[in-house]
Structure formats: structure tokens, C-alpha cells
Design a protein around this motif. Sequence first.
Motif, PDB file in Angstrom:
ATOM      1  N   THR A  88       0.844  -1.183   0.000  1.00 47.80           N
ATOM      2  CA  THR A  88       0.000   0.000   0.000  1.00 47.80           C
ATOM      3  C   THR A  88       0.886   1.242   0.000  1.00 47.80           C
ATOM      4  O   THR A  88       2.008   1.224   0.529  1.00 47.80           O
ATOM      5  CB  THR A  88      -0.940   0.045   1.218  1.00 47.80           C
ATOM      6  N   CYS A  89       0.381   2.343  -0.589  1.00 48.07           N
ATOM      7  CA  CYS A  89       1.141   3.592  -0.651  1.00 48.07           C
ATOM      8  C   CYS A  89       0.203   4.727  -1.054  1.00 48.07           C
ATOM      9  O   CYS A  89      -0.974   4.502  -1.365  1.00 48.07           O
ATOM     10  CB  CYS A  89       2.298   3.478  -1.645  1.00 48.07           C
ATOM     11  N   ASN A  90       0.743   5.954  -1.075  1.00 48.95           N
ATOM     12  CA  ASN A  90      -0.063   7.122  -1.447  1.00 48.95           C
ATOM     13  C   ASN A  90      -0.238   7.254  -2.962  1.00 48.95           C
ATOM     14  O   ASN A  90      -1.288   7.671  -3.441  1.00 48.95           O
ATOM     15  CB  ASN A  90       0.573   8.403  -0.903  1.00 48.95           C
ATOM     16  N   ARG A  91       0.814   6.905  -3.701  1.00 48.10           N
ATOM     17  CA  ARG A  91       0.742   6.960  -5.161  1.00 48.10           C
ATOM     18  C   ARG A  91       1.750   5.985  -5.758  1.00 48.10           C
ATOM     19  O   ARG A  91       2.697   5.582  -5.094  1.00 48.10           O
ATOM     20  CB  ARG A  91       0.993   8.377  -5.688  1.00 48.10           C
ATOM     21  N   MET A  92       1.536   5.643  -7.018  1.00 47.64           N
ATOM     22  CA  MET A  92       2.375   4.635  -7.654  1.00 47.64           C
ATOM     23  C   MET A  92       2.483   4.915  -9.148  1.00 47.64           C
ATOM     24  O   MET A  92       1.550   5.418  -9.776  1.00 47.64           O
ATOM     25  CB  MET A  92       1.779   3.238  -7.428  1.00 47.64           C
ATOM     26  N   ILE A  93       3.636   4.565  -9.725  1.00 51.46           N
ATOM     27  CA  ILE A  93       3.822   4.604 -11.176  1.00 51.46           C
ATOM     28  C   ILE A  93       4.170   3.202 -11.644  1.00 51.46           C
ATOM     29  O   ILE A  93       5.064   2.555 -11.087  1.00 51.46           O
ATOM     30  CB  ILE A  93       4.926   5.590 -11.595  1.00 51.46           C
ATOM     31  N   HIS A  94       3.460   2.716 -12.655  1.00 50.48           N
ATOM     32  CA  HIS A  94       3.763   1.439 -13.276  1.00 50.48           C
ATOM     33  C   HIS A  94       4.476   1.728 -14.594  1.00 50.48           C
ATOM     34  O   HIS A  94       3.925   2.360 -15.491  1.00 50.48           O
ATOM     35  CB  HIS A  94       2.471   0.647 -13.537  1.00 50.48           C
ATOM     36  N   TYR A  95       5.731   1.278 -14.702  1.00 47.59           N
ATOM     37  CA  TYR A  95       6.527   1.469 -15.913  1.00 47.59           C
ATOM     38  C   TYR A  95       6.447   0.191 -16.743  1.00 47.59           C
ATOM     39  O   TYR A  95       6.972  -0.842 -16.347  1.00 47.59           O
ATOM     40  CB  TYR A  95       7.979   1.780 -15.564  1.00 47.59           C
ATOM     41  N   GLY A  96       5.806   0.279 -17.894  1.00 45.34           N
ATOM     42  CA  GLY A  96       5.595  -0.907 -18.710  1.00 45.34           C
ATOM     43  C   GLY A  96       6.613  -1.064 -19.809  1.00 45.34           C
ATOM     44  O   GLY A  96       6.260  -1.228 -20.970  1.00 45.34           O
ATOM     45  N   ASN A  97       7.907  -1.024 -19.470  1.00 47.01           N
ATOM     46  CA  ASN A  97       8.956  -1.176 -20.479  1.00 47.01           C
ATOM     47  C   ASN A  97       9.355  -2.643 -20.600  1.00 47.01           C
ATOM     48  O   ASN A  97       8.616  -3.532 -20.209  1.00 47.01           O
ATOM     49  CB  ASN A  97      10.164  -0.294 -20.121  1.00 47.01           C
ATOM     50  N   ASP A  98      10.569  -2.897 -21.152  1.00 46.29           N
ATOM     51  CA  ASP A  98      11.011  -4.282 -21.352  1.00 46.29           C
ATOM     52  C   ASP A  98      11.222  -5.017 -20.032  1.00 46.29           C
ATOM     53  O   ASP A  98      11.125  -6.237 -19.980  1.00 46.29           O
ATOM     54  CB  ASP A  98      12.308  -4.302 -22.169  1.00 46.29           C
TER      55      ASP A  98
END
Length: 200
Positions: A88-98
Motif C-alpha cells: 500500500t502507498c499514497n501513489r504509484m507509477i507502473h513502468y511498462g517497459n522491457d
Amino acid sequence: MIKIHIFVILSCTFFLNAQDDNPLRIIEADYLESKTIKGEIIQQLHGNVILQQGNIILYTDNANYYKDKKEFHLNGKVKMIEQSDTLTCNRMIHYGNDSPYLEAVGNVYFYQAEQEFKCDSLLYWTEKDSSSAFGNVNMTQLTRQLQSDKFSFWKTNGYRKSSFNAKGNCIIQDDLRTIKASNIIYDDDDQLMTMIQNCI
């Protein structure tokens, strides 16, 4: 010029990265806005957002997907569940690279394989099953507690189920002793701990 298209989504599944073998999918959201800003397509999801990639399920209030960058930004009561793991966290970034990974920021709590982590931010490589935690790191594992500025860990098949490399103001405490050092490395395969600099 900004172009906006609004779609109502009650419960649906479609792909954001159709060219990927294992794309992040939208499972549910209240509604979607699709915008084009300076030639960049941005999809905005609002309300009760559920996303899935393989065994990973993400829950959040709102999310923005930047198609060209393959980045998904999640905001508000973010939760990740992967089988028995919970983050759990306040915000998140999902990086959809290789080599896809998640960046969790703000009040991060991560429970994984009988150990839990608290920190300011965390990077999690989903396919490598490894993580790096930053800022006010506090790990609790069985009868042991560790504090440090930076903490990298990865799953193993050893006794404690993970190895780690802790750096900066490291403190390890258990029922019998307290250990302090600038750098502490634990190899779970050999069950060997190495302490570097300013060891107490």
C-alpha cells in the motif's frame, strides 16, 4: 489543442498495451476520459479503478495512462496484491517497459513472505521479484528488525526466503544483540552476513 472523449465503464476488460505479451489490463473503473494533449494520448480512469497484470492486481481511486511512455500513474489509496504479497502507498507509477517495475511513493507498506517493510519510497521489479526501498526503511522479519537509509532485497530459496543489501545508518536488532554498520549484506543461500565500515 486538447481533445477529450468520455466513456462510461461499469465493468470491463481491455488492453492498454495490446502489443505486449502480458499487458496491464483495466478490469474496472467508473468512467474513462481519453485526452490528446500536444500530440500525447492520455487515458484518465476515475473511481474504483482495478488493474491487472498476470498475478498482480492494483486498486486505486484514480489513474492516468501515458500511452507513448507506457507509464500508468495511480493516485489515492493505492494497493497492490500479488498472491500473498500486499503493498500500500499514497501513489504509484507502473513502468511498462522491457523490464516492467512499480514505483511506490509515500507511506509505503509492503508485506511479503513473512516479512514487512515500511519506507518513504520503493521500486519493485515485478518479473525479477526484487525491490529497493529508500528513506526511513524499517524491515521486520521473524524475530529480527532492521533499519537503514536504503535497502535492496530479492527472494531466494534459502532459510529466510530473501537476501538483502542495506546501506546507510544500518541497525539490526533481535532478541540477543544489536548490530550497527554503514553497510550490511546478507546472502541467504550461504546464510552469511557481512558488515562494512563503522561496525559495532
